[in-house]
Each structure stands twice: as structure tokens, then as C-alpha cells.
Enzyme design. Structure first.
Site, PDB file in Angstrom:
ATOM      1  N   GLY A  95       0.810  -1.205   0.000  1.00 49.46           N
ATOM      2  CA  GLY A  95       0.000   0.000   0.000  1.00 49.46           C
ATOM      3  C   GLY A  95       0.841   1.252   0.000  1.00 49.46           C
ATOM      4  CD  GLN A  96       3.372   5.354  -2.882  1.00 46.48           C
ATOM      5  OE1 GLN A  96       3.913   4.352  -3.355  1.00 46.48           O
ATOM      6  NE2 GLN A  96       3.611   6.568  -3.333  1.00 46.48           N
ATOM      7  CB  THR A  98      -1.870  11.279   1.601  1.00 47.11           C
ATOM      8  OG1 THR A  98      -2.907  11.053   0.653  1.00 47.11           O
ATOM      9  CG2 THR A  98      -1.420  12.726   1.517  1.00 47.11           C
ATOM     10  CG  PHE A  99      -0.492  11.464   5.689  1.00 50.75           C
ATOM     11  CD1 PHE A  99       0.061  12.730   5.776  1.00 50.75           C
ATOM     12  CD2 PHE A  99      -1.843  11.364   5.431  1.00 50.75           C
ATOM     13  CE1 PHE A  99      -0.716  13.864   5.627  1.00 50.75           C
ATOM     14  CE2 PHE A  99      -2.628  12.493   5.296  1.00 50.75           C
ATOM     15  CZ  PHE A  99      -2.061  13.739   5.388  1.00 50.75           C
ATOM     16  CD  GLU A 101       7.057   4.090   0.240  1.00 44.37           C
ATOM     17  OE1 GLU A 101       7.182   3.834  -0.968  1.00 44.37           O
ATOM     18  OE2 GLU A 101       8.013   4.195   1.035  1.00 44.37           O
ATOM     19  CB  VAL A 102       1.319  -0.162   3.958  1.00 38.63           C
ATOM     20  CG1 VAL A 102       1.018  -1.304   4.936  1.00 38.63           C
ATOM     21  CG2 VAL A 102       0.643   1.117   4.424  1.00 38.63           C
ATOM     22  CG  ASP A 219      -8.960   8.700   3.944  1.00 38.85           C
ATOM     23  OD1 ASP A 219      -9.739   8.958   2.996  1.00 38.85           O
ATOM     24  OD2 ASP A 219      -7.787   8.339   3.774  1.00 38.85           O
TER      25      ASP A 219
END
Length: 470
Positions: A95-96, A98-99, A101-102, A219
Site C-alpha cells: 500500500g501507499q 498520502t502519509f 507506505e505500507v 477517510d
């Protein structure tokens, strides 16, 4: 005269300083910050205009050397209360946002699978990001089966001396095999009515926990809804979340919050019209969008600007006016939006949400005779996606909706559905959803196919009301 050893040397008369340079003496521990500050701007205690004699140049070199020594100490320092991220082995990027990366990772000691969320520090000018601080603080107090579990915070040192941020931080979460956006994008995943009802029950229960804890998620979207191997749904990604103030008295002023929140496709009309005094109902709108997405298998309103998003909302949920929302004209951007040549607030649009959804509400494993429209589901969806925020239910009210008490009733989990899915499904890895243009899937082109022509939207003039958090 001061008793400190260096003061006599620094404050001797100009005549004496020309006769004999003061001996080089060690700097004391006190006053180093002030001396360093003067040295870095090119001046010394003796020379307000920045001019330097040989003696003063030596003094300047001494201070700079001490600062370099301090920097080395900081670079070599350890964080005694958090682990180093080297304790985990990164396996893949999943995942990526706005705040950050995962990454999917494995604990080298226990073998446990975790999710590492890297906190992006490149744009920070004043220390640790406040969004990450909020996320850590809130998740520490939000211990609930339908909310992602924060395990710990880790740090990582960079070996490069030129790296702007020598220390990187990671949030370590319990790993979940799927997110809802990735799951819905896979046509092989067949969901029955009880699966949809169970996941919606989990989602609203988790949202109710948030709101009772005085926290706004800000969100809500399918990509931020995770599903564990056991089939338990969990709300995730609190990068935009924040505590809110609840006023008991109606006459008290309501606090102001930023309206640049919520991914555009899931953003409610009050935020699109610039409201800064919103409430928990913005999360309820997102829950309604996710509920509809359970059947459509894709986000139901996919605008590329705020104006386009408002037009899509009007086309599906009816025109936005004072008849359906008495306070709409008080919104900050109402006049600007309604006066656009290609108006973002078209009038005369009927509400067709039920009509559109009736054709889509087909359930697997349900006899044809019972595949008539589920009116209870439609009624819940109608109120979740009400134009007027005051007409939407609270998460507490939605959790007790009649739909959840009709057969088939929600199960404790959807573990049976998870058993049919052999590989993890994430929005980022499948390349679909609200953030499909990010990272590895950005501008990808199929071989042998020309690049599509760029479509220029004339809905808004360039630079006006553009979405900045998508």
C-alpha cells in the site's frame, strides 16, 4: 569580571587583544547554544558586524567542531524504548497513501506477519508529523476487535550522511490479509447477503466505537477497511483522523476543522461545499458509499474534481437545495459553486438511488424467489447517503437498524469467505480503486495499445477548488 575562564579572554580591551592573542581555552558547557548561534551566522561576541580576527576565527572553528561532535553523538544515539525495524523482514509493498507506505513483513523472532507503515518525513520541516502522532495516540486508546491493532513503533537509521532525515519511523500493525477495495475488485470473490450484512455490521460497530471515543476518521473508504484471515473487518489508516470536541450547549460556538479531508470519491456534500464545522456524519456518508460498493463492486461516484463530484451526487441522490437541505446556502462555497457556468449544483435532478440500486442488489446463494429488493437494506442506504447531514443517522443508530435483525442475521465473522480466497487482495496490488494511479500502476500501458487521449475537464477553471488530498 566574570569568574568563567573564557570570559576574560573574550572581553579584554581591543588594545590588549592586539598585543597578545588570548590563549585557546575549552568552551564551558553553559552558553554553548548562544555561542554556536553567533558562530553559525558569522559573528562573534567581539564583532557584531561579523568581522573576524585570527583569534575569533579560531573560536569559530572550535564551536563548529563541537557542533559536529554533537551531531555525531546524535547520529549514533539509540532509542532505548522502541525496537529497530531490522527486527522485521520486509516481504512486499502492499500500500501507499498520502502519509506513508505500507509493507508486508515478518517478525524475525516470532515469525508473526505484520504490516509496516513507513512514516514519510521528507516534507516535514519541524520534527515528527502531527498526523503520525495523532495516529499513535488514538490507536493506543482504541482497542477494539473492529479497529486495526497497533503493535509498536520502530525506528530505522540511515547510513547515508547526506540523507535529510537520518531516522525513519515505522508503525507496526497486526497483518490483515485483504482490504475491501482489493476484495471487491476480484470478480472471483462471490459474496452472499450474509457476508455483506456481516461486514457492514462490523464496519458500523467499529465506527460507533470511534465516535463514542470522540474521534473522527475522516477517510472512510473501501481501501481503509481491512479483513483478517479470521474474517473480521477492521477500520484502518488513521492518518487523517483527529479528536473532536462535542458541545453540550447548542449556543456554544462549534470548532473549526480543515475541510481538505476524505478521498474525493467518498467525500460528502458538506465538505465539497467548504464546511469546516462538520461532525461525525461525514464518516457516516463514507459508510454509505462503502455499503453501495458492496454490490456495485466499484466506487459509486468517481469524480475528478469537487465540481464533478457534486454533479455525480446530484445525479444519484437528487439536487442539492434548501428543500432537501435547509442549511446548504450557508456553506462557504455555495455561491461560488452555484454560479459556475457549468454548475456544480444542477437543479431539477430527482433522487434515483433506490432505482439504480434495485438492479444491482442480486445476492449469491439466495433463491430467485427471494431476490426481490431488500427494502430494509435500501432504507438503511437511503439514510446513510442523505444529502442533509442532520438527516443521516449516527453510527450508534445505524448499528441498531432493522436490517441487521432480519434473516439472515450477521455472523461473528466471514471466515468461510476468507477460506475461498487463496491470495491476499489489496487495492494497491490489484491496481484498482481510488488510488489506482499511484506507485507501480501509475501510467502503465498495455502492450500494443496506444496511450489514451488526455481528457480535459472543463467543469472548473484550472487552479480553482482542486482536490489536494486524493
Amino acid at each position: 569580571m566574570s569568574s568563567q575562564p573564557y570570559t576574560a579572554g573574550l572581553h579584554q580591551s581591543s588594545t590588549q587583544s592586539h598585543r597578545q592573542a588570548a590563549p585557546k581555552r575549552p568552551l564551558p558547557q553553559t552558553g554553548v547554544n548562544e555561542l554556536a548561534k553567533r558562530a553559525l551566522i558569522g559573528g562573534t561576541p567581539n564583532t557584531p558586524n561579523g568581522g573576524a580576527t585570527p583569534n575569533q576565527a579560531n573560536f569559530e572553528i572550535d564551536v563548529k567542531q563541537q557542533l559536529l561532535n554533537y551531531q555525531k553523538l546524535f547520529d549514533q544515539s539509540l532509542y532505548p524504548y522502541i525496537n529497530d525495524v531490522s527486527a522485521y523482514e520486509k516481504l512486499s509493498k502492499i500500500g501507499q497513501g498520502t502519509f506513508g507506505e505500507v509493507f508486508k513483513a515478518r517478525c524475525k523472532t516470532t515469525g508473526r506477519m505484520v504490516a509496516l507503515k513507513k512514516i514519510l518525513m521528507e516534507n516535514e520541516k519541524e520534527g515528527f508529523p502531527i498526523t503520525a502522532l495523532r495516529e499513535v495516540k488514538m490507536l493506543e486508546q482504541l482497542k477494539h476487535q473492529n479497529i486495526t491493532d497497533l503493535i509498536e513503533v520502530c525506528s530505522a537509521k540511515s547510513n547515508s550522511a547526506t540523507t535529510k532525515d537520518r531516522t525513519t519511523f515505522y508503525l507496526v500493525f497486526a497483518f490483515c490479509e485483504h482490504d475491501l477495495a482489493g476484495l471487491l475488485s476480484n470478480p472471483k470473490v462471490r459474496m452472499s447477503l450474509v457476508h455483506i450484512k456481516t461486514m457492514m455490521k462490523h464496519l458500523i460497530t467499529g465506527l460507533n466505537k470511534l465516535h463514542r471515543s470522540r474521534i473522527l476518521h475522516r477517510d472512510m473508504k473501501a481501501a481503509n477497511v481491512l479483513i483478517s484471515r479470521e474474517g473480521v473487518l477492521k477500520l484502518a489508516d488513521f492518518g487523517l483522523a483527529r479528536p473532536f470536541v462535542h458541545r453540550d450547549t447548542s449556543g456554544a460556538p462549534r470548532p473549526l476543522y480543515t475541510n481538505r479531508v476524505v478521498t474525493l470519491w467518498y467525500r460528502p456534500p458538506e465538505l465539497l461545499l467548504g464546511d469546516r464545522q462538520y461532525s461525525t456524519k461525514i464518516d457516516v456518508w463514507g459508510a454509505g458509499c462503502i455499503m453501495a460498493e458492496m454490490w456495485t463492486r466499484q466506487p459509486i461516484m468517481q469524480g475528478d474534481t469537487e465540481q464533478k463530484q457534486l454533479q455525480l451526487i446530484s445525479a444519484l441522490c437528487g439536487s442539492i437545495n434548501t428543500q432537501v437541505w435547509p442549511n446548504c446556502e450557508k456553506m462557504p462555497l455555495w455561491n461560488a459553486m452555484s454560479q459556475e457556468p457549468n454548475s456544480a449544483l444542477p437543479q431539477g435532478k430527482a433522487r434515483v438511488l433506490k432505482h439504480k440500486m434495485r438492479a444491482l442488489m442480486k445476492f449469491d446463494n439466495v433463491p430467485e424467489s427471494k431476490q426481490a429488493t431488500d427494502e430494509d437494506a435500501m432504507n438503511l442506504l437511503e439514510v446513510l447517503l442523505a444529502i442533509d447531514p442532520d438527516k443521516r443517522p449516527s453510527a450508534d443508530e445505524a448499528e441498531d437498524d432493522n436490517w441487521f435483525f432480519k434473516e439472515p442475521t450477521p455472523r461473528p465473522n466471514v471466515g468461510d469467505l476468507m477460506d475461498t480466497i487463496p491470495t491476499s487482495q489489496f487495492e494497491y496490488t490489484v491496481g484498482k480503486g481510488a488510488h489506482a494511479g499511484r506507485g507501480r500502476h501509475h501510467n502503465q500501458q498495455r502492450p500494443g495499445h496506444p496511450a489514451p487521449r488526455q481528457q480535459v475537464s472543463n467543469a472548473i477553471p484550472a487552479g480553482q477548488y482542486r482536490d489536494t488530498i486524493f
